[in-house]
Each structure stands twice: as structure tokens, then as C-alpha cells.
Design an enzyme around this catalytic site. Structure first.
Site, short mmCIF file in Angstrom:
data_model
loop_
_atom_site.label_atom_id
_atom_site.label_comp_id
_atom_site.label_asym_id
_atom_site.label_seq_id
_atom_site.Cartn_x
_atom_site.Cartn_y
_atom_site.Cartn_z
N GLU A 60 0.87 -1.19 0.00
CA GLU A 60 0.00 0.00 0.00
C GLU A 60 0.89 1.23 0.00
OE1 GLU A 60 -2.79 0.23 3.32
OE2 GLU A 60 -2.69 2.41 3.30
N GLU A 77 -2.69 11.47 2.64
CA GLU A 77 -3.57 10.96 3.70
C GLU A 77 -3.45 11.86 4.92
OE1 GLU A 77 -2.73 7.05 5.32
OE2 GLU A 77 -4.84 6.76 5.81
#
Ligand SMILES: *[C@@H]1O[C@H](CO)[C@@H](O)[C@H](O)[C@H]1NC(C)=O
Ligand SMILES: *[C@@H]1O[C@H](CO)[C@@H](O)[C@H](O)[C@H]1NC(C)=O
Ligand SMILES: *[C@@H]1O[C@H](CO)[C@@H](O)[C@H](O)[C@H]1NC(C)=O
Length: 370
Positions: free
Chosen positions: A188, A193
């Protein structure tokens, strides 16, 4: 082992060995040159010192080499492979409609619902992905969107041209890459974010299976927070790097957005952020050359992490989660961002608070190296 003890060991042992020798032997027959019994004290000292130096070098030089190891990011020749832009932007994605795996107070709607509620909207100039800011009472979770690219990638140079990043209490937005069917095996990469008001800088991070450490030499301007990327450790914190406070949210939006560039290759993973007005000309000209962009914001070199085996079959994912395992945590929702009441209670009854909870993209462009 304490190396400093070695000279004494050597010097004490030699005389003991010598004294056990019968007296007569030494007079009659000189030992060969390589036999320390025949050496003068001076010669013994030189020999033991040399031995120590060699042992120290054998220990220290490899440590030094490992600490200074750094991949050779030789320039690659990139060619444009995929463009996500214009009115067909969302045709290149599938809409994720399962329950949120990260337990958010959110309902991820399908494509026709998203269009009907105008949660995804694409025109010639941009693509918008937003949280439902109209439903007054969202008791079982507020409508939102999570899209995943149909194309998957093992490597490449990704140029994300961003006009607006979502922010606001309870939000947990992300622009990331993963293989949701094979997580964490296929890795990932979180390019953007944050949580809530998102005013403490963007976090670029990677999450892997075991055997991926960033406790190595890196070249980056961001602040590393964790160095073990194994998702099974540290509560799946990943090994993030934080950008400055203009790298996300209202601060970034007010400056006209910018470009996030992600390079994924065997040598490592690097991410750059170029605020609007500072985007390199080679990016604008669709001839991007990361070797000319200067130090990256985040650098995940392959030194103690085999990037090629940890990252495969990745889709580009864009979503805005609400509350859930990250944004709803007390340490973020309450302590860091001072958001009101309880996270899910706030989400359910405050539609007006989500007017800034939207992504707006000019385009995504993916280049492959040939
Ligand atoms: C990229 O292209 C240039 C010019 O054609 C060539 O000299 C160079 O070797 C290429 N680099 C790689 C890594 O293939
Ligand atoms: C949908 O959203 C876009 C982008 O914010 C906006 O320009 C458009 O007017 C909206 N359409 C409707 C029908 O509300
Ligand atoms: C790659 O990911 C897709 C989902 O995006 C999945 O359906 C497929 O099984 C994966 N392929 C491999 C080889 O893991």
C-alpha cells in the site's frame, strides 16, 4: 566482544607459550620467521596492533558501507501510458460499495447513486469527488465515494494534478494505491492521507508485509515518523513521512493546489510535492524527469526493503472516509483537532460541515519506463 581486550590477550599469551619452551631449543634452532616465539617485543607489538586494526576494519567498514548504502536512481525514460481526465475521468474506475473495511461511519455508494447525488462529477476541466453535504440526518452513516482504478500497476511515475483537497472534522481522505484483494501482500502506498482539518501536513506512507525497514540512508525533505513498514507492527501505522503544513488541506487549496508526483520502481519509492506555480516544466510538457526535481518529500529506498516484491498490482484509489479507525480516534478527533461531540454523532447531523470535504483533480497521468 570487547575488542580493546585483544592486545592484552595476545601479549600475555605469547610469553607464556615461550616460557614453556625448553631452554636449549632456542639456542640450537631459530624458529621460522612466521613463528611468534622468535619475535622481538617490538615485532610482537606491531603484529598485535596490525591484527587489531584489521579486526576493527573488518567490523567497522561493512557497518559503514551498509549505513551509507543508497540505491542508484538512474534516470529512466518515461512515456505517457494512461491519462485520467475530462468527462470520462470516472469511467476508468470501479466504485467500491462494500462495508468500509476500516469501520468508518460512511456509506460508499455505487456509480449511479454517486451521479444522482452529484458526489462524483467530471467535466472538461476537472473531476470532483465529494461527501454528501445535503442529507440532514444520516443515522446509518453519511454517503461518500471510494473509487479504484481498473488499471493496475507494478511500477511507474504517477502525476496527480490536484486542485482541491478535502478537509474538515471527521474526514479521513486518502489518495493511495493498493491491491485490495491482496493486502498487505501487494503493498500500500499512501500519496496523500490526513484526518479531520488536515492542517498538520500530508503524510506519505507505505505499508507492507514483514521485511521492509526504512532505518536506512534516505534523501527527503519530510519528517519520518515510523521506520518499520510492516503492517503487522505498530497497529498498522506504516512508515510515514510528514510534509509541511502547506502540503495539504486549506493551506494547499488556498495556494491553488499543486502536483503530487509518485515514482514507483525497483530502486525505491519517492514522492514530490510541487505547489501550484512551482511545477517543473518537464511535468507540464509531459516529459517528466524526476532526476531534475531535487530532493523528494518522501523517499523509501530499496536498501532494506525489496520494493519490487512488496509492491504489485496496485490500483489508484481515491476516497473520503468518515470517522473510522483513524479520523475518529480520540488522539486525532479530540486531542489534535478539537472536533465537537462524538465523531459519528457529528457526521450524522451536520451536513453543512462537509462542504469542503471534496477532492478536485485536474488530471492523473501515469508514465511507464521503457
Ligand atoms: C534513455 O534514453 C537515452 C536517449 O535515448 C539513452 O541514452 C539512455 O540510455 C536511456 N536510459 C535508460 C535507462 O534506458
Ligand atoms: C455537481 O457538482 C459540480 C462540481 O461541484 C457542479 O459544478 C455542478 O453544478 C453540480 N451539479 C448539480 C446538478 O448540482
Ligand atoms: C490484481 O488486482 C485485481 C483487483 O484490482 C484483482 O482482481 C486481481 O485478482 C489481482 N491480480 C493478481 C494477479 O493478484
Amino acid at each position: 566482544m570487547d575488542i580493546r581486550q585483544l592486545p592484552y590477550t595476545l601479549e600475555i599469551k605469547s610469553p607464556v607459550a615461550t616460557s614453556s619452551q625448553p631452554e636449549g631449543d632456542r639456542a640450537t634452532e631459530a624458529p621460522p620467521w612466521y613463528n611468534p616465539r622468535g619475535w622481538s617485543l617490538r615485532k610482537k607489538l606491531i603484529a598485535s596492533t596490525t591484527t587489531i586494526v584489521i579486526i576493527l576494519a573488518a567490523i567497522l567498514i561493512p557497518v559503514e558501507i551498509i549505513q551509507n548504502r543508497y540505491p542508484n536512481y538512474i534516470p529512466l525514460n518515461y512515456t505517457l501510458a494512461d491519462t485520467y481526465s475530462g468527462p470520462t475521468f470516472f469511467d476508468q474506475f470501479t466504485y467500491f460499495t462494500d462495508d468500509d473495511p476500516t469501520k468508518g461511519f460512511v456509506v460508499y455508494v455505487d456509480k449511479s447513486t454517486a451521479r444522482g447525488l452529484n458526489l462524483t462529477y467530471a467535466s472538461e476541466s476537472s473531476a470532483v469527488l465529494r461527501v454528501d453535504a445535503s442529507t440532514p440526518n444520516a443515522r446509518s452513516g453519511r454517503n461518500s465515494v471510494r473509487v479504484e482504478s481498473r488499471n493496475t500497476y507494478d511500477s511507474g511515475l504517477f502525476i496527480f494534478d490536484i486542485i482541491h483537497t478535502p478537509f474538515g472534522c471527521a474526514t479521513w481522505p486518502a489518495l493511495w494505491l493498493t491491491d485490495g484483494y491482496n493486502w498487505p501482500m501487494n503493498g500500500e502506498i499512501d500519496v496523500l492521507e490526513t484526518t479531520n482539518v488536515g492542517s498538520h501536513g500530508n503524510e506519505v506512507s507505505i505499508h507492507t508485509t514483514k521485511g521492509c525497514s526504512m532505518d536506512v540512508k534516505r534523501k527527503q525533505t519530510g519528517q519520518p515518523i515510523f521506520k518499520n513498514c510492516d503492517s503487522a507492527t505498530g497497529g498498522n501505522s506504516g512508515c510515514g513521512v510528514i510534509g509541511d503544513e502547506n502540503s495539504y488541506g486549506e493551506a494547499m487549496n488556498n495556494r491553488g493546489g499543486g502536483v503530487y508526483a509518485l515514482e514507483l520502481r525497483d530502486a525505491g519509492i519517492r514522492a514530490w510535492f510541487f505547489p501550484s506555480g512551482t511545477v517543473p516544466a518537464d511535468i507540464t510538457a509531459e516529459n517528466p524527469d524526476p532526476s531534475r526535481w531535487g530532493v523528494a518529500l518522501a523517499d523509501f529506498p530499496s536498501t532494506k526493503c525489496d520494493i519490487a516484491s512488496h509492491f504489485k498490482n496496485l490500483s489508484i484509489i481515491v476516497n473520503i472516509d468518515l470517522c473510522g479507525e483513524l479520523a475518529g480516534q480520540k488522539q486525532y478527533y479530540d486531542t489534535l483537532y478539537h472536533c465537537p461531540a462524538t465523531c459519528s454523532g457529528f457526521v450524522a447531523s451536520n451536513p453543512d460541515s462537509f462542504v469542503d470535504a471534496y477532492w478536485e483533480f485536474k488530471s492523473f497521468k501515469v508514465y511507464r519506463a521503457y
